[in-house]
Design an enzyme around this catalytic site. Structure first.
Site, PDB file in Angstrom:
ATOM      1  N   SER A 141       1.081  -1.111   0.101  1.00 27.94           N
ATOM      2  CA  SER A 141      -0.211   0.016   0.099  1.00 27.94           C
ATOM      3  C   SER A 141       0.889   1.187  -0.138  1.00 27.94           C
ATOM      4  O   SER A 141       1.958   1.143   0.595  1.00 27.94           O
ATOM      5  CB  SER A 141      -0.712   0.189   1.396  1.00 27.94           C
ATOM      6  N   TYR A 147      -1.790  -1.041  10.331  1.00 27.86           N
ATOM      7  CA  TYR A 147      -1.930  -1.095   8.782  1.00 27.86           C
ATOM      8  C   TYR A 147      -0.725  -0.747   7.973  1.00 27.86           C
ATOM      9  O   TYR A 147      -0.209  -1.470   7.287  1.00 27.86           O
ATOM     10  CB  TYR A 147      -3.228  -0.660   8.133  1.00 27.86           C
TER      11      TYR A 147
HETATM   12  P1  NDP Z   1     -11.176  -6.441  -0.336  1.00 28.65           P
HETATM   13  O1  NDP Z   1     -11.706  -6.279   1.070  1.00 28.65           O
HETATM   14  O2  NDP Z   1     -11.985  -5.740  -1.317  1.00 28.65           O
HETATM   15  O3  NDP Z   1     -10.809  -7.779  -0.778  1.00 28.65           O
HETATM   16  C1  NDP Z   1      -9.939  -8.589   0.068  1.00 28.65           C
HETATM   17  C2  NDP Z   1      -9.487  -9.858  -0.583  1.00 28.65           C
HETATM   18  O4  NDP Z   1      -8.660 -10.392   0.327  1.00 28.65           O
HETATM   19  C3  NDP Z   1     -10.862 -10.762  -0.759  1.00 28.65           C
HETATM   20  O5  NDP Z   1     -10.630 -11.662  -1.821  1.00 28.65           O
HETATM   21  C4  NDP Z   1     -10.790 -11.242   0.531  1.00 28.65           C
HETATM   22  O6  NDP Z   1     -11.402 -12.938   0.545  1.00 28.65           O
HETATM   23  C5  NDP Z   1      -9.324 -11.656   0.687  1.00 28.65           C
HETATM   24  N1  NDP Z   1      -9.098 -11.872   2.226  1.00 28.65           N
HETATM   25  C6  NDP Z   1      -9.056 -11.365   3.306  1.00 28.65           C
HETATM   26  N2  NDP Z   1      -8.480 -11.544   4.420  1.00 28.65           N
HETATM   27  C7  NDP Z   1      -8.512 -12.984   4.142  1.00 28.65           C
HETATM   28  C8  NDP Z   1      -8.008 -14.165   4.609  1.00 28.65           C
HETATM   29  N3  NDP Z   1      -7.895 -14.177   6.034  1.00 28.65           N
HETATM   30  N4  NDP Z   1      -7.706 -15.198   4.100  1.00 28.65           N
HETATM   31  C9  NDP Z   1      -7.815 -15.407   2.572  1.00 28.65           C
HETATM   32  N5  NDP Z   1      -8.006 -14.403   2.064  1.00 28.65           N
HETATM   33  C10 NDP Z   1      -8.634 -12.986   2.622  1.00 28.65           C
HETATM   34  O7  NDP Z   1      -9.828  -5.326  -0.488  1.00 28.65           O
HETATM   35  P2  NDP Z   1      -9.111  -4.847  -1.645  1.00 28.65           P
HETATM   36  O8  NDP Z   1      -9.444  -5.484  -2.881  1.00 28.65           O
HETATM   37  O9  NDP Z   1      -9.396  -3.392  -1.477  1.00 28.65           O
HETATM   38  O10 NDP Z   1      -7.645  -5.288  -1.109  1.00 28.65           O
HETATM   39  C11 NDP Z   1      -6.718  -6.015  -1.650  1.00 28.65           C
HETATM   40  C12 NDP Z   1      -5.224  -5.582  -1.208  1.00 28.65           C
HETATM   41  O11 NDP Z   1      -4.818  -4.496  -1.690  1.00 28.65           O
HETATM   42  C13 NDP Z   1      -5.087  -5.654   0.408  1.00 28.65           C
HETATM   43  O12 NDP Z   1      -3.793  -6.231   0.629  1.00 28.65           O
HETATM   44  C14 NDP Z   1      -5.175  -4.286   0.618  1.00 28.65           C
HETATM   45  O13 NDP Z   1      -4.571  -3.932   1.880  1.00 28.65           O
HETATM   46  C15 NDP Z   1      -4.302  -3.650  -0.668  1.00 28.65           C
HETATM   47  N6  NDP Z   1      -4.884  -2.281  -0.796  1.00 28.65           N
HETATM   48  C16 NDP Z   1      -6.121  -1.777  -1.062  1.00 28.65           C
HETATM   49  C17 NDP Z   1      -6.349  -0.462  -1.362  1.00 28.65           C
HETATM   50  C18 NDP Z   1      -7.619   0.101  -1.480  1.00 28.65           C
HETATM   51  O14 NDP Z   1      -7.901   1.184  -1.512  1.00 28.65           O
HETATM   52  N7  NDP Z   1      -8.730  -0.757  -1.891  1.00 28.65           N
HETATM   53  C19 NDP Z   1      -5.115   0.667  -1.188  1.00 28.65           C
HETATM   54  C20 NDP Z   1      -4.054   0.000  -0.760  1.00 28.65           C
HETATM   55  C21 NDP Z   1      -3.672  -1.506  -0.613  1.00 28.65           C
HETATM   56  P3  NDP Z   1     -12.475 -13.138   1.325  1.00 28.65           P
HETATM   57  O15 NDP Z   1     -13.659 -12.035   1.210  1.00 28.65           O
HETATM   58  O16 NDP Z   1     -12.896 -14.539   0.377  1.00 28.65           O
HETATM   59  O17 NDP Z   1     -12.042 -13.559   2.673  1.00 28.65           O
END
Ligand code: NDP
Length: 237
Positions: free
Chosen positions: A132, A146
């Site tokens: 991030s 975070y």
């Molecule tokens: P979402 O919350 O929309 O999606 C998160 C994804 O990660 C889902 O597919 C979820 O699957 C999976 N996930 C979360 N926890 C677990 C777990 N314990 N085990 C397996 N899978 C898991 O998040 P984003 O798409 O926005 O974010 C994705 C990445 O990008 C993250 O690392 C986030 O920190 C990073 N990021 C996002 C930003 C943003 O503004 N959106 C900005 C900067 C970084 P499930 O629901 O099936 O558990």
């Protein structure tokens, strides 16, 4: 010919948001794609059937399960570690167990998955972890755990690049700014504050992040490793 024809790709955390866009991108580019999920079995099932990818239930907070999933995937051409969670609120009020769980998902899982993948990865293998811009810049209170977790990925990439370079494997961090997903919807209450930090005053799209991931995973990025790649509309500039 498609860029990733018959390449084996595993996306850790691919059911929704940025991870799902990465799954779709690699499938469109010809790869054999598997992904993990935890809390969203319906979304995972839908994505798998729409794309022909394979979904595995694997909690990223469970180190042994993550290692087993990577090991059982066999030799991967590309590993993407995307799963990540955030905690909001005063650090003095946060549940320490929730903070430790965040570190397991955001830091421990990327480290152990990367090391395990490198055991079987062929020369030319690519590891990409979604960090991030908050690894570089944290302009608001309440997100220290975070920010810490995303900064930790920077040290991991620098160190593992040294270990993996001689094996012909690269490792890079993609650092998004605000991206329109369930975790950070563009129409959410933080929109105006976030856009005030940015030169391009909109949330990014998950597909834009997937495009950067695909470039890092492709042949043109063969000399790129141990590096952070920010995609944030100048949020951190
Ligand atoms: P979402 O919350 O929309 O999606 C998160 C994804 O990660 C889902 O597919 C979820 O699957 C999976 N996930 C979360 N926890 C677990 C777990 N314990 N085990 C397996 N899978 C898991 O998040 P984003 O798409 O926005 O974010 C994705 C990445 O990008 C993250 O690392 C986030 O920190 C990073 N990021 C996002 C930003 C943003 O503004 N959106 C900005 C900067 C970084 P499930 O629901 O099936 O558990």
């Amino acid at each position: 010919m498609k860029a990733f024809k018959d390449k084996s790709v595993l996306v850790i955390g691919g059911s929704r948001g940025i991870g799902a866009a990465i799954v779709r991108r690699f499938v469109a580019d010809g790869a054999q794609v598997a992904f993990t999920y935890a809390g969203s079995p319906e979304a995972a099932k839908r994505l798998a059937s729409e794309t022909g990818s394979t979904a595995f239930s694997t909690d990223s907070a469970d180190r042994d399960a993550v290692i087993a999933r990577v090991r059982d995937s066999g030799p991967l051409d590309v590993l993407v570690v995307n799963s990540g969670v955030a905690l909001f609120g005063d650090a003095l009020d946060q549940d320490p167990d929730a903070v430790d769980r965040l570190f397991r998902i955001n830091v421990h899982a990327p480290y152990h998955a990367s090391v395990e993948a490198a055991r079987q990865m062929p020369t030319g293998g690519r590891i990409i972890v979604i960090g991030s811009v908050n690894g570089d810049r944290m302009p608001i209170p309440g997100m220290a755990s975070y920010a810490l977790s995303k900064s930790a990925l920077q040290g991991m990439a620098r160190g593992l690049a040294r270990d993996f370079g001689p094996r012909g494997i690269t490792i890079n961090i993609v650092q998004p700014g605000p991206i329109d997903t369930d975790a950070n919807p563009e129409n959410g209450p933080m929109k105006d504050l976030m856009h005030s930090f940015m030169a391009i005053k909109r949330h990014g799209r998950a597909e834009e992040v997937a495009g950067m991931v695909a470039w890092l995973a492709g042949s043109e990025a063969s000399f790129v490793t141990g590096a952070m790649h920010t995609i944030d509309g100048a949020f951190g500039a």
